[in-house]
Design a protein around this motif. Structure first.
Motif, PDB file in Angstrom:
ATOM      1  N   HIS A  43       0.556  -1.451   0.100  1.00 34.15           N
ATOM      2  CA  HIS A  43       0.182   0.085   0.255  1.00 34.15           C
ATOM      3  C   HIS A  43       1.054   1.624  -0.060  1.00 34.15           C
ATOM      4  O   HIS A  43       1.956   0.955   0.420  1.00 34.15           O
ATOM      5  N   THR A  44       0.821   2.571  -0.943  1.00 33.62           N
ATOM      6  CA  THR A  44       1.231   4.018  -0.292  1.00 33.62           C
ATOM      7  C   THR A  44      -0.106   4.107   0.446  1.00 33.62           C
ATOM      8  O   THR A  44      -0.552   4.445   0.951  1.00 33.62           O
ATOM      9  N   VAL A  45       1.068   4.808   1.879  1.00 35.87           N
ATOM     10  CA  VAL A  45       1.868   5.456   2.744  1.00 35.87           C
ATOM     11  C   VAL A  45       0.953   6.765   2.659  1.00 35.87           C
ATOM     12  O   VAL A  45       2.437   7.337   2.329  1.00 35.87           O
ATOM     13  N   GLU A  46       0.370   8.237   3.352  1.00 33.20           N
ATOM     14  CA  GLU A  46       1.108   9.416   3.361  1.00 33.20           C
ATOM     15  C   GLU A  46       0.460   9.680   4.708  1.00 33.20           C
ATOM     16  O   GLU A  46      -0.559   8.870   5.633  1.00 33.20           O
ATOM     17  N   PHE A  47       0.916  10.914   5.130  1.00 34.13           N
ATOM     18  CA  PHE A  47       0.887  11.701   6.351  1.00 34.13           C
ATOM     19  C   PHE A  47      -0.333  13.295   6.252  1.00 34.13           C
ATOM     20  O   PHE A  47       0.562  14.121   5.599  1.00 34.13           O
ATOM     21  N   ALA A  48      -0.795  12.841   7.206  1.00 30.15           N
ATOM     22  CA  ALA A  48      -1.493  14.442   7.545  1.00 30.15           C
ATOM     23  C   ALA A  48      -1.891  14.899   8.909  1.00 30.15           C
ATOM     24  O   ALA A  48      -1.791  14.077   9.732  1.00 30.15           O
ATOM     25  N   SER A  49      -1.824  15.982   8.857  1.00 29.17           N
ATOM     26  CA  SER A  49      -1.861  16.819  10.215  1.00 29.17           C
ATOM     27  C   SER A  49      -2.312  17.726  10.813  1.00 29.17           C
ATOM     28  O   SER A  49      -2.511  18.671   9.281  1.00 29.17           O
ATOM     29  N   PRO A  50      -3.110  18.597  11.755  1.00 25.74           N
ATOM     30  CA  PRO A  50      -4.041  19.961  11.580  1.00 25.74           C
ATOM     31  C   PRO A  50      -2.488  20.765  11.028  1.00 25.74           C
ATOM     32  O   PRO A  50      -1.261  20.450  11.867  1.00 25.74           O
ATOM     33  N   ALA A  51      -3.149  21.191  10.302  1.00 28.18           N
ATOM     34  CA  ALA A  51      -2.012  22.473   9.484  1.00 28.18           C
ATOM     35  C   ALA A  51      -0.859  22.203   9.437  1.00 28.18           C
ATOM     36  O   ALA A  51       0.343  22.940   8.506  1.00 28.18           O
ATOM     37  N   GLY A  52      -0.595  21.036   8.445  1.00 29.72           N
ATOM     38  CA  GLY A  52       0.169  20.596   8.111  1.00 29.72           C
ATOM     39  C   GLY A  52       1.779  20.660   9.021  1.00 29.72           C
ATOM     40  O   GLY A  52       2.719  20.256   8.562  1.00 29.72           O
ATOM     41  N   VAL A  53       1.618  20.403  10.606  1.00 28.33           N
ATOM     42  CA  VAL A  53       2.453  20.552  11.376  1.00 28.33           C
ATOM     43  C   VAL A  53       3.107  19.157  11.473  1.00 28.33           C
ATOM     44  O   VAL A  53       2.605  18.507  11.373  1.00 28.33           O
ATOM     45  N   LEU A  54       4.513  19.275  11.670  1.00 28.41           N
ATOM     46  CA  LEU A  54       5.254  17.619  11.748  1.00 28.41           C
ATOM     47  C   LEU A  54       5.425  17.763  13.733  1.00 28.41           C
ATOM     48  O   LEU A  54       6.303  18.707  13.715  1.00 28.41           O
ATOM     49  N   GLN A  55       4.867  15.867  13.519  1.00 28.51           N
ATOM     50  CA  GLN A  55       4.962  16.514  15.752  1.00 28.51           C
ATOM     51  C   GLN A  55       5.790  16.105  15.765  1.00 28.51           C
ATOM     52  O   GLN A  55       6.686  14.964  14.368  1.00 28.51           O
ATOM     53  N   PRO A  56       6.576  16.263  16.609  1.00 32.60           N
ATOM     54  CA  PRO A  56       7.913  15.743  17.570  1.00 32.60           C
ATOM     55  C   PRO A  56       8.055  14.387  18.028  1.00 32.60           C
ATOM     56  O   PRO A  56       7.086  13.712  18.013  1.00 32.60           O
ATOM     57  N   LEU A  57       9.451  13.630  18.026  1.00 33.72           N
ATOM     58  CA  LEU A  57       8.937  12.377  18.608  1.00 33.72           C
ATOM     59  C   LEU A  57       8.894  12.649  20.136  1.00 33.72           C
ATOM     60  O   LEU A  57       9.305  13.273  20.608  1.00 33.72           O
ATOM     61  N   ASP A  58       8.126  11.964  20.957  1.00 35.16           N
ATOM     62  CA  ASP A  58       7.441  11.641  21.886  1.00 35.16           C
ATOM     63  C   ASP A  58       8.746  10.878  22.719  1.00 35.16           C
ATOM     64  O   ASP A  58       9.185   9.304  22.528  1.00 35.16           O
ATOM     65  N   GLN A  59       9.947  11.528  23.304  1.00 42.49           N
ATOM     66  CA  GLN A  59      11.441  10.552  23.436  1.00 42.49           C
ATOM     67  C   GLN A  59      10.962   9.739  24.429  1.00 42.49           C
ATOM     68  O   GLN A  59      12.292   8.970  24.716  1.00 42.49           O
TER      69      GLN A  59
END
Length: 315
Positions: A43-59
């Motif tokens: 499958h092809t996977v795409e990503f989206a978020s509110p306002a296109g913000v790249l969320q950081p990793l939860d450390q």
């Protein structure tokens, strides 16, 4: 080949009722394991978020003492996938017609923004009306709260689903001070919430809705989404057989539970959920270790519990 959209939160901080701020982000396994499963299925996977913000990793999800021995690999897979995709799509601009499934991973971010995101709510309502698959794992089901049905009520009221439980939130050390707890909120809104043992893989399939309870449920949830035809009204607990609707089973059709290797990874992960390490507080850590050990002793016996010493991880 299908196209699958993974919708991420944009939040990096969770404000607590005691006035403190809890750093959050995406949980590596909950993004990486589904991504691997979907790509492995062609499958092809795409990503989206509110306002296109790249969320950081939860450390916390990069610390093997918290997230288990495979945490480094999951971090690498997640970071590589996000880097290669580029900036997430702007959620408000997403065309639901392009996707065969919408999937919501967790981390605590969704309890900050996705539960009331109108764009996500509209996307989920359209997907559900079209019979497209909606998947969510751990705190990801928080995003389901954003969707309103034709009658003005919650779209998913009455649907069976799994989500991070109040017990798991307490074990992890984030229940105290939380503005609200996910499983309780889902029940209050009318969900038929179902759960398995704490930190063990558990998934629920109700028609086109596929949900997983915790990080260990990420790959099993994704495998259910990968099925070309998701059986209606089936509850699945990894590692057990059976296949009749409403019974615990490993995968649709009674094909059994996860592989032995995955079960070993899951056990290693559960042994690593030391509550206080996520809080960075020595006193809380001591209490947290005792609580988690009590859970594990009930499950495997004293001989199976071998907690490690202090870590130099990210907690």
């Amino acid at each position: 080949m299908s196209r699958i959209l993974i919708v991420m939160s944009a939040a990096d901080t969770w404000e607590r009722t005691d006035g403190t701020s809890y750093p959050t982000g995406y949980w590596a396994e909950e993004l990486a394991a589904p991504y691997e499963t979907f790509v492995g299925g062609g499958h092809t996977v795409e990503f989206a978020s509110p306002a296109g913000v790249l969320q950081p990793l939860d450390q916390h999800s990069a610390d093997p003492e918290v997230a288990g021995p495979d945490s480094a690999r999951y971090v690498e897979v997640a970071e590589t996938a996000l880097r290669e995709f580029g900036a997430p799509l702007v959620l408000a601009e997403v065309d639901p017609e392009r996707y065969d499934a919408i999937v919501l991973p967790g981390g605590h971010g969704p309890v900050v923004d996705l539960h009331e995101d109108a764009d996500l709510g509209a996307l989920l309502a359209r997907a559900d009306a079209d019979g497209r698959i909606v998947g969510a794992v751990c705190h990801g089901p928080t995003g389901l709260l954003s969707a309103t049905g034709p009658d003005g009520g919650w779209l998913f009221a009455g649907r069976r689903m799994a989500a991070f439980t109040d017990e798991e939130e307490q074990i992890f050390g984030t229940a105290e001070g939380a503005p609200w707890l996910l499983a309780s909120r889902l029940r209050e809104r009318g969900a038929a919430h179902q759960s398995g043992p704490a930190y063990e893989a558990f998934t629920v399939v109700d028609g086109n809705l596929v949900t997983g309870q915790n990080p260990a449920s990420s790959a099993p949830m994704a495998e259910q989404v990968n099925e070309p035809c998701v059986p209606a009204a089936r509850c699945c607990r990894s590692g057990r057989g059976g296949g009749s609707p409403g019974r615990a089973s490993g995968r649709p059709g009674g094909r059994g539970g996860p592989s032995r290797r995955r079960r070993r990874r899951s056990r290693g992960r559960r042994r690593s959920v030391w509550r206080g390490r996520a809080r960075g507080d020595d006193r809380q850590a001591g209490a947290g270790v005792h609580r988690v050990m009590a859970v594990l002793i009930r499950r495997w016996g004293q001989a199976a519990i071998t907690p490690s010493g202090p870590s130099d991880g990210h907690a």
